[in-house]
Write an enzyme that holds these catalytic residues in place. Structure first.
Site, PDB file in Angstrom:
ATOM      1  N   PRO A  22       0.807  -1.098   0.060  1.00 44.58           N
ATOM      2  CA  PRO A  22      -0.229  -0.047  -0.080  1.00 44.58           C
ATOM      3  C   PRO A  22       0.899   1.397   0.096  1.00 44.58           C
ATOM      4  CG  PRO A  22       0.211  -1.032   2.138  1.00 44.58           C
ATOM      5  CD  PRO A  22       0.699  -2.019   1.042  1.00 44.58           C
ATOM      6  N   MET A  23       0.622   2.023  -0.971  1.00 38.81           N
ATOM      7  CA  MET A  23       1.218   3.228  -0.975  1.00 38.81           C
ATOM      8  C   MET A  23       0.383   4.421  -1.253  1.00 38.81           C
ATOM      9  SD  MET A  23       4.541   2.115  -3.321  1.00 38.81           S
ATOM     10  CE  MET A  23       3.366   0.955  -4.236  1.00 38.81           C
ATOM     11  N   CYS A 105       3.205   3.548   9.307  1.00 40.77           N
ATOM     12  CA  CYS A 105       3.395   5.057   8.306  1.00 40.77           C
ATOM     13  C   CYS A 105       3.799   5.952   9.612  1.00 40.77           C
ATOM     14  CB  CYS A 105       1.851   5.468   7.950  1.00 40.77           C
ATOM     15  SG  CYS A 105       2.198   6.888   7.258  1.00 40.77           S
ATOM     16  N   LYS A 144       0.710  -4.665   9.088  1.00 41.57           N
ATOM     17  CA  LYS A 144       1.794  -4.040   8.484  1.00 41.57           C
ATOM     18  C   LYS A 144       2.496  -3.145   9.384  1.00 41.57           C
ATOM     19  CE  LYS A 144       3.679  -2.502   4.231  1.00 41.57           C
ATOM     20  NZ  LYS A 144       4.854  -1.727   4.750  1.00 41.57           N
ATOM     21  N   HIS A 176       8.038  -4.377   7.744  1.00 43.27           N
ATOM     22  CA  HIS A 176       9.136  -3.504   6.975  1.00 43.27           C
ATOM     23  C   HIS A 176      10.305  -3.536   7.895  1.00 43.27           C
ATOM     24  CE1 HIS A 176       9.705   0.633   4.895  1.00 43.27           C
ATOM     25  NE2 HIS A 176      10.671   0.048   5.008  1.00 43.27           N
ATOM     26  N   ASN A 216       9.264  -6.970   3.746  1.00 40.83           N
ATOM     27  CA  ASN A 216       8.992  -5.584   2.972  1.00 40.83           C
ATOM     28  C   ASN A 216      10.150  -4.643   3.241  1.00 40.83           C
ATOM     29  OD1 ASN A 216       6.962  -2.632   3.383  1.00 40.83           O
ATOM     30  ND2 ASN A 216       7.434  -3.596   1.707  1.00 40.83           N
ATOM     31  N   GLY A 217      10.494  -4.095   2.252  1.00 42.07           N
ATOM     32  CA  GLY A 217      11.472  -2.882   2.363  1.00 42.07           C
ATOM     33  C   GLY A 217      12.644  -3.004   1.449  1.00 42.07           C
ATOM     34  N   GLY A 218      12.707  -2.389   0.391  1.00 42.97           N
ATOM     35  CA  GLY A 218      13.855  -2.162  -0.291  1.00 42.97           C
ATOM     36  C   GLY A 218      14.310  -3.245  -1.439  1.00 42.97           C
ATOM     37  N   ARG A 239       7.902   0.496  -4.119  1.00 35.75           N
ATOM     38  CA  ARG A 239       8.296   1.429  -5.009  1.00 35.75           C
ATOM     39  C   ARG A 239       8.691   0.841  -6.296  1.00 35.75           C
ATOM     40  NH1 ARG A 239      12.536   4.809  -1.208  1.00 35.75           N
ATOM     41  NH2 ARG A 239      12.270   2.741  -0.293  1.00 35.75           N
TER      42      ARG A 239
END
Length: 342
Positions: A22-23, A105, A144, A176, A216-218, A239
């Protein structure tokens, strides 16, 4: 869109082997429709929607989606158990496959409303919210979160969070692999500056083998995904999946052993055009849609011309499908060979 769009699938737990994160401002319905054309299997997530927006705002607008987007999870931002329960019921009524609570977030605005990463400091409150959501819906309820926040970033703090939230009934944690620094860093900086600690996520899976742990992450490549899948149950890309969406066209084959649903970027975009026309007929501006298409020809000859043409023309009054078709014509179309007979 009407409610109960997905009643046939809601009894089935979605696969989280490969997820798109989700972004905010990015994973809108316009992006998700294109993502679904590229992959039938990737689990998609909405932008975070706050409980207050759903309860006091235009619920139908916030939960609007196309049934072709399934499997699809709704991410909620909030911390009041009663409000979270109400919104979990809405998620089920509107046909989502999962309801996810945002505990990651780092923005100031959500912190002030006890939303997002600041909740890592309040595992009991998260547990109460999760328990209320589980009691309110048949949908899977997931969380998350970060591996910590500044001041609460020890391994013991993380395990306390997992212990309490899992005791409330949560079985899936999307992690994350960075802490969030809530003072002094912007949300963007919080996605890059705190170091990634993938080994902590691996250790969570080893410590809690009965839980589903998604990392999650990178993460940017399929090779990296396979490395993580040796230690976790699933991967979530953010991303990279947005800026280079064609990556998703390989997901079904690479991770699910199924044929790719589309054979070229051009044909993928052609399959999105009827949806875009429906949105234009609804009064949506073309530029609000095309901003999510800009990465489709990333790295391709003519890709820059594609993006430039859309940037210069999509905002003009009355712009329609012809702008996308003209932009697409600036990218050489590869020949697609016919399948070899068996």
């Amino acid at each position: 869109m009407s409610k109960n769009l997905n009643s046939e699938n809601q009894a089935r737990e979605p696969s989280r082997r490969f997820c798109v994160a989700p972004m905010m401002d990015w994973t809108t319905s316009h992006y998700r429709f294109m993502a679904r054309v590229l992959s039938r299997q990737a689990l998609l997530y909405t932008e975070m929607v706050t409980t207050g927006a759903l309860i006091h705002g235009d619920t139908d607008r916030f939960l609007r989606h196309n049934p072709k987007e399934y499997p699809l999870a709704l991410q909620l931002g909030g911390s009041d158990p009663g409000e979270l329960a109400h919104c979990a019921r809405l998620a089920e009524a509107f046909g989502f496959d999962e309801v996810n609570l945002n505990v990651g977030c780092p923005s100031d605005r959500v912190q002030n409303n006890m939303i997002g990463a600041c909740l890592m400091e309040h595992p009991d409150r998260v547990a109460d919210g999760v328990a209320a959501m589980i009691a309110a819906t048949r949908l899977p309820v997931t969380v998350k979160h970060r591996i910590g926040i500044n001041g609460h970033d020890s391994w013991e703090d993380l395990c306390e969070f997992i212990d309490k939230v899992s005791a409330a009934g949560c079985r899936t944690f999307i992690v994350h692999a960075r802490i969030a620094i809530l003072e002094g860093l912007s949300p963007k900086e919080n996605r890059d500056i705190p170091p990634l600690k993938y080994d902590w996520v691996y250790q969570l899976k080893a410590r809690y083998p009965h839980l589903e742990i998604i990392i999650n992450g990178g993460i940017k490549t399929f090779d990296e995904c396979h490395q993580h899948l040796q230690h976790t149950d699933g991967v979530m890309l953010g991303r990279e999946a947005y800026h280079n969406p064609w990556l998703l066209a390989g997901v079904d084959t690479e991770f699910f052993g199924q044929p790719a649903p589309v054979d070229s970027r051009h044909n993928a975009l052609r399959r999105v055009l009827p949806f875009i026309q429906e949105e234009l007929d609804r009064g949506v501006y073309l530029s609000h849609i095309t901003r999510h298409l800009m990465g489709l020809f990333h790295g391709q000859p003519g890709g820059r011309q594609f993006r430039r043409y859309i940037s210069e023309n999509a905002h003009r009054p009355g712009s329609g499908i012809e702008v996308i078709e003209a932009a697409m014509a600036k990218v050489p179309e590869p020949e697609i060979s016919a399948p070899t007979p068996a």
